[in-house]
Design a protein around this motif. Structure first.
Motif, PDB file in Angstrom:
ATOM      1  N   VAL A 198       0.869  -1.169   0.000  1.00 12.11           N
ATOM      2  CA  VAL A 198       0.000   0.000   0.000  1.00 12.11           C
ATOM      3  C   VAL A 198       0.909   1.222   0.000  1.00 12.11           C
ATOM      4  CG1 VAL A 198      -1.722   1.294   1.298  1.00 12.11           C
ATOM      5  CG2 VAL A 198      -1.847  -1.211   1.219  1.00 12.11           C
ATOM      6  N   ALA A 199       0.663   2.144  -0.925  1.00 13.71           N
ATOM      7  CA  ALA A 199       1.446   3.379  -1.013  1.00 13.71           C
ATOM      8  C   ALA A 199       0.504   4.571  -0.921  1.00 13.71           C
ATOM      9  CB  ALA A 199       2.213   3.417  -2.329  1.00 13.71           C
ATOM     10  N   SER A 200       0.968   5.637  -0.261  1.00 12.09           N
ATOM     11  CA  SER A 200       0.132   6.837  -0.137  1.00 12.09           C
ATOM     12  C   SER A 200       0.526   7.929  -1.128  1.00 12.09           C
ATOM     13  CB  SER A 200       0.200   7.386   1.290  1.00 12.09           C
ATOM     14  OG  SER A 200       1.534   7.760   1.593  1.00 12.09           O
ATOM     15  N   SER A 201       1.636   7.714  -1.848  1.00 14.25           N
ATOM     16  CA  SER A 201       2.100   8.723  -2.803  1.00 14.25           C
ATOM     17  C   SER A 201       2.613   8.041  -4.072  1.00 14.25           C
ATOM     18  CB  SER A 201       3.230   9.550  -2.189  1.00 14.25           C
ATOM     19  OG  SER A 201       4.387   8.746  -2.024  1.00 14.25           O
ATOM     20  N   ALA A 202       2.735   8.827  -5.127  1.00 10.22           N
ATOM     21  CA  ALA A 202       3.277   8.309  -6.384  1.00 10.22           C
ATOM     22  C   ALA A 202       4.716   7.846  -6.195  1.00 10.22           C
ATOM     23  CB  ALA A 202       3.192   9.381  -7.472  1.00 10.22           C
ATOM     24  N   ASP A 203       5.509   8.609  -5.431  1.00  7.61           N
ATOM     25  CA  ASP A 203       6.904   8.233  -5.202  1.00  7.61           C
ATOM     26  C   ASP A 203       7.015   6.884  -4.512  1.00  7.61           C
ATOM     27  OD1 ASP A 203       7.801  10.570  -6.398  1.00  7.61           O
ATOM     28  OD2 ASP A 203       8.016  11.640  -4.503  1.00  7.61           O
ATOM     29  N   LYS A 204       6.202   6.665  -3.488  1.00  5.48           N
ATOM     30  CA  LYS A 204       6.230   5.392  -2.766  1.00  5.48           C
ATOM     31  C   LYS A 204       5.752   4.262  -3.680  1.00  5.48           C
ATOM     32  CE  LYS A 204       6.593   2.690   0.813  1.00  5.48           C
ATOM     33  NZ  LYS A 204       7.890   2.208   1.265  1.00  5.48           N
ATOM     34  N   ALA A 205       4.744   4.527  -4.491  1.00  6.92           N
ATOM     35  CA  ALA A 205       4.249   3.503  -5.419  1.00  6.92           C
ATOM     36  C   ALA A 205       5.339   3.083  -6.403  1.00  6.92           C
ATOM     37  CB  ALA A 205       3.023   4.028  -6.170  1.00  6.92           C
ATOM     38  N   LEU A 206       6.051   4.041  -6.953  1.00  3.42           N
ATOM     39  CA  LEU A 206       7.114   3.733  -7.904  1.00  3.42           C
ATOM     40  C   LEU A 206       8.252   2.972  -7.221  1.00  3.42           C
ATOM     41  CD1 LEU A 206       7.078   7.085  -9.874  1.00  3.42           C
ATOM     42  CD2 LEU A 206       6.255   4.852 -10.686  1.00  3.42           C
ATOM     43  N   GLU A 207       8.527   3.310  -5.983  1.00  2.00           N
ATOM     44  CA  GLU A 207       9.544   2.596  -5.210  1.00  2.00           C
ATOM     45  C   GLU A 207       9.134   1.130  -5.024  1.00  2.00           C
ATOM     46  OE1 GLU A 207      10.773   2.662  -0.573  1.00  2.00           O
ATOM     47  OE2 GLU A 207      10.821   4.613  -1.574  1.00  2.00           O
ATOM     48  N   LEU A 208       7.857   0.898  -4.670  1.00  2.00           N
ATOM     49  CA  LEU A 208       7.373  -0.468  -4.491  1.00  2.00           C
ATOM     50  C   LEU A 208       7.373  -1.246  -5.810  1.00  2.00           C
ATOM     51  CD1 LEU A 208       4.463   0.135  -1.966  1.00  2.00           C
ATOM     52  CD2 LEU A 208       6.603  -1.077  -1.529  1.00  2.00           C
ATOM     53  N   LEU A 209       7.039  -0.575  -6.902  1.00  2.00           N
ATOM     54  CA  LEU A 209       7.075  -1.235  -8.212  1.00  2.00           C
ATOM     55  C   LEU A 209       8.498  -1.642  -8.591  1.00  2.00           C
ATOM     56  CD1 LEU A 209       4.499   0.961 -10.107  1.00  2.00           C
ATOM     57  CD2 LEU A 209       4.338  -1.517  -9.794  1.00  2.00           C
TER      58      LEU A 209
END
Length: 91
Positions: free
Chosen positions: A37-48
């Motif tokens: 679960v990511a709360s921001s675009a930056d965190k989402a890209l990091e998880l991807l």
């Protein structure tokens, strides 16, 4: 021979952590695997970047940080070529 099914792995992106966790629980109840679960675009890209097994992204349009879900979708399309579903509570 047994039929083996592979769970679909989902990344949830939502600035509202309570909503994101609720969606996570519902998806897991339906036997989907939630990679994070990511709360921001930056965190989402990091998880991807860290998890190449993600099959699909479910994202809110309004996110925390400098980029919204639309900008995130462009980046995901360009870099990962993954399907993305938008959810929003905005009218």
């Amino acid at each position: 021979m047994e039929n083996e099914t592979t769970a679909v792995t989902i990344l949830i992106v939502d600035g509202e952590i309570l909503v994101a966790n609720g969606n996570k629980e519902r998806l897991e109840d339906l036997n989907y695997q939630v990679a994070g679960v990511a709360s921001s675009a930056d965190k989402a890209l990091e998880l991807l970047d860290k998890n190449p097994t993600i099959d699909i992204v479910i994202s809110e349009i309004m996110l925390k940080g400098d980029r919204d879900g639309i900008e995130l979708a462009h980046e995901i399309n360009k870099k990962y070529d993954l399907p993305l579903i938008f959810l929003t509570s905005q009218t």
